[in-house]
Design an enzyme around this catalytic site. Structure first.
Site, mmCIF file in Angstrom:
data_model
loop_
_atom_site.group_PDB
_atom_site.id
_atom_site.type_symbol
_atom_site.label_atom_id
_atom_site.label_comp_id
_atom_site.label_asym_id
_atom_site.label_seq_id
_atom_site.Cartn_x
_atom_site.Cartn_y
_atom_site.Cartn_z
ATOM 1 C CE LYS A 1 20.010 -7.138 -3.105
ATOM 2 N NZ LYS A 1 19.486 -5.839 -3.592
ATOM 3 C CB SER B 1 20.674 -3.138 -0.892
ATOM 4 O OG SER B 1 19.907 -3.557 -2.009
ATOM 5 C CB SER C 1 19.881 -1.793 -4.621
ATOM 6 O OG SER C 1 19.707 -1.222 -3.361
HETATM 7 N N1 GLN Z 1 19.597 2.757 -0.982
HETATM 8 C C1 GLN Z 1 18.188 2.759 -1.220
HETATM 9 C C2 GLN Z 1 17.460 2.334 0.029
HETATM 10 O O1 GLN Z 1 18.094 2.198 1.003
HETATM 11 C C3 GLN Z 1 17.860 1.873 -2.370
HETATM 12 C C4 GLN Z 1 17.838 0.442 -2.027
HETATM 13 C C5 GLN Z 1 17.508 -0.455 -3.167
HETATM 14 O O2 GLN Z 1 17.537 -0.044 -4.319
HETATM 15 N N2 GLN Z 1 17.128 -1.666 -2.835
HETATM 16 O O3 GLN Z 1 16.289 2.139 0.059
#
Ligand code: GLN
Length: 487
Positions: free
Chosen positions: A80, A155, A179
């Protein structure tokens, strides 16, 4: 696409050891596949071909000398783009870091390179990992390999989509509130968030440090287990990493689960669940019953507060973590500042996207004097109660199951206007981060439109071996993981 690319890492490793294919050939086939489908998927911010080919060559040299190969040697993997790899751009999909080049390796990167894992690309993500659909990237939108008009989830959208599209065999994501698990569920692959502290966060760009964990994506449970084994362990450079021996997870994958207890999370089987997802989870319950597990219903009363708690704590931590991006040391600096304050302000206004700005403002507010007690402190107290809910549940069961998300992947653009609807996408995943427990999403079927459904499994802290065992047992009964998106 070459058949070998559809195989699991375990099968690819065998082919390498048996000299049916060389590591260089496997890497070349991977890059050819990337050239073919990347224009449609847009999973990557950059390719890291040079290091990948260099590593693949080393693998072939070892094979030629008849030396023992380390676990996952030669298996193409994607990082990532919030993880450092020396010499590569690490952008976090933000304009503020658009030209930032990693000066050092993340600990996970060093571990992968020590094991001779070729790193082929840096994957797109929601800016600074804030989002659930990958639409918050400052660069491209990532497309779901099962239907290009749908989001891949976020994400870690690029990490998940690339493995689903066979642009790589393995990838890493980071999971702060879901994410890894959410995009795994939307893209029909395995995605796992380890216990907080199991994997070093050194060299991962911090979003919310008390919640962030790095974890594996793969197309099979065994591959995910092996990848976790490679990246886990105590790291003196991350004081939150745990001093607990790393297990050989592959040993317990096929353990009998007869008599083991699985709890179905009541709050996640009710309102808002799509019919197809419900059916898939009910089918999973039947699978486990057939294998002799005992199924009970478990209530987690604090679950309904998890999104609220998370959006105070995660934003508070991010407002502090992102303070370092001010134009002085890292990345972008505005062109025409009249004074230092003006430079900070313009740099940040130009460099951050709308969601990141929203979070910094929310977090700064929650931490400001007068509101700290009402919001931040309260949320910390509630976080403890979430943990206690799980502790209590795990006195009764060995694992908890639920859908990873109440719905399957949605259309690109469908939730961008409504941040709250987007935040609700994570209702099933966030609690695990608040409690620091491990969680996984595994393929559990498809909805009427052919989009993948994910089954989430949670276990107590450091019970990763159990988590993989329950996952593997399910996988053995179904062949969803064998189905590859047709892109
Ligand atoms: N969707 C969640 C957020 O927007 C989790 C994001 C993540 O796990 N990095 O914060």
């Amino acid at each position: 696409m070459e058949e070998i690319l559809k195989k699991s890492a375990t099968e690819q490793s065998k082919a390498l050891r048996n000299k049916e294919i060389s590591a260089v050939e496997l890497a070349e086939a991977t890059f050819k596949r990337i050239d073919e489908v990347e224009p449609k998927i847009k999973a990557f911010n950059s390719l890291t071909k040079e290091t990948a080919m260099e590593t693949a060559k080393k693998v072939d040299e070892k094979i030629a000398k008849g030396e023992e190969l380390p676990l996952l040697a030669g298996i193409p993997l994607v990082l990532k783009d919030n993880m450092n790899l020396v010499g590569s751009k690490t952008t976090a999909s933000s304009k503020i870091l658009e030209n930032f080049v990693s000066p050092y390796n993340a600990t996970i990167t060093d571990k992968l390179l020590n094991n001779l894992v070729p790193i082929v690309a840096k994957a797109n993500l929601d800016e600074f990992a804030m989002g659930s659909s990958n639409e918050n990237s400052a660069f491209n939108e990532v497309h779901n390999p099962w239907n290009l008009s749908k989001v891949p989830g976020g994400s870690s959208g690029g990490s998940a989509a690339s493995v689903a599209a066979c642009e790589a065999t393995l990838s890493l994501g980071s999971d702060t509130g879901g994410s890894i698990r959410l995009p795994a569920s939307f893209c029909g692959i395995v995605g796992m968030k380890p216990t907080y502290g199991r994997v070093s966060r050194y060299g991962l760009i911090a979003f919310a440090s008390s919640l962030d964990q790095i974890g594996p994506f793969a197309r099979t449970v065994e591959d995910a287990a092996n990848l976790l084994q490679v990246i886990s362990g105590l790291d003196p450079k991350d004081s939150t990493s745990l001093d607990v021996p790393v297990e050989d997870y592959s040993k317990s994958l096929n353990n009998d689960i007869k008599g083991r207890k699985i709890g179905v999370i009541k709050e996640l089987m009710g309102e808002g669940l799509s019919d197809d997802v419900r059916k898939a989870i009910e089918m999973a319950i039947e699978t486990y019953k057939k294998q002799g597990a005992e199924i009970v219903e478990i209530s987690l009363p604090t679950l309904k507060y998890s999104i609220g708690i998370y959006y105070i704590l995660a934003t508070a931590e991010c407002s502090s973590n992102l303070a370092r991006f001010d134009g002085v040391r890292y990345g972008h600096r505005c062109a025409d500042a009249s004074c230092l304050l003006d430079m900070y302000t313009k740099t940040r206004a130009e460099g951050f996207g709308p969601e990141v700005k929203r979070r910094i403002m929310l977090g700064t507010y929650a931490l400001s004097s007068g509101y700290y007690d009402a919001y931040y402190k309260k949320a910390q107290q509630m976080r403890r109660l979430v943990k206690e809910d799980f502790d209590k549940a795990f006195t009764q069961v060995d694992a908890l199951i639920s859908p990873t998300c109440p719905n399957t992947a949605f259309d690109i653009g469908a939730r961008t206007e409504d941040p709250l609807a987007m935040y609700l996408t994570d209702i099933a995943t966030i609690s695990a981060n608040l409690a620091g427990i491990p969680g996984i999403s595994i393929p559990a079927g498809f909805d009427a439109d052919g989009m993948p459904i994910g089954l989430q499994i949670l276990t107590p802290q450091l019970k990763e071996a159990d988590l993989f065992n329950f996952s593997y047992k399910f996988e053995q009964e179904h062949d969803y993981y064998k189905q590859i998106a047709n892109v």
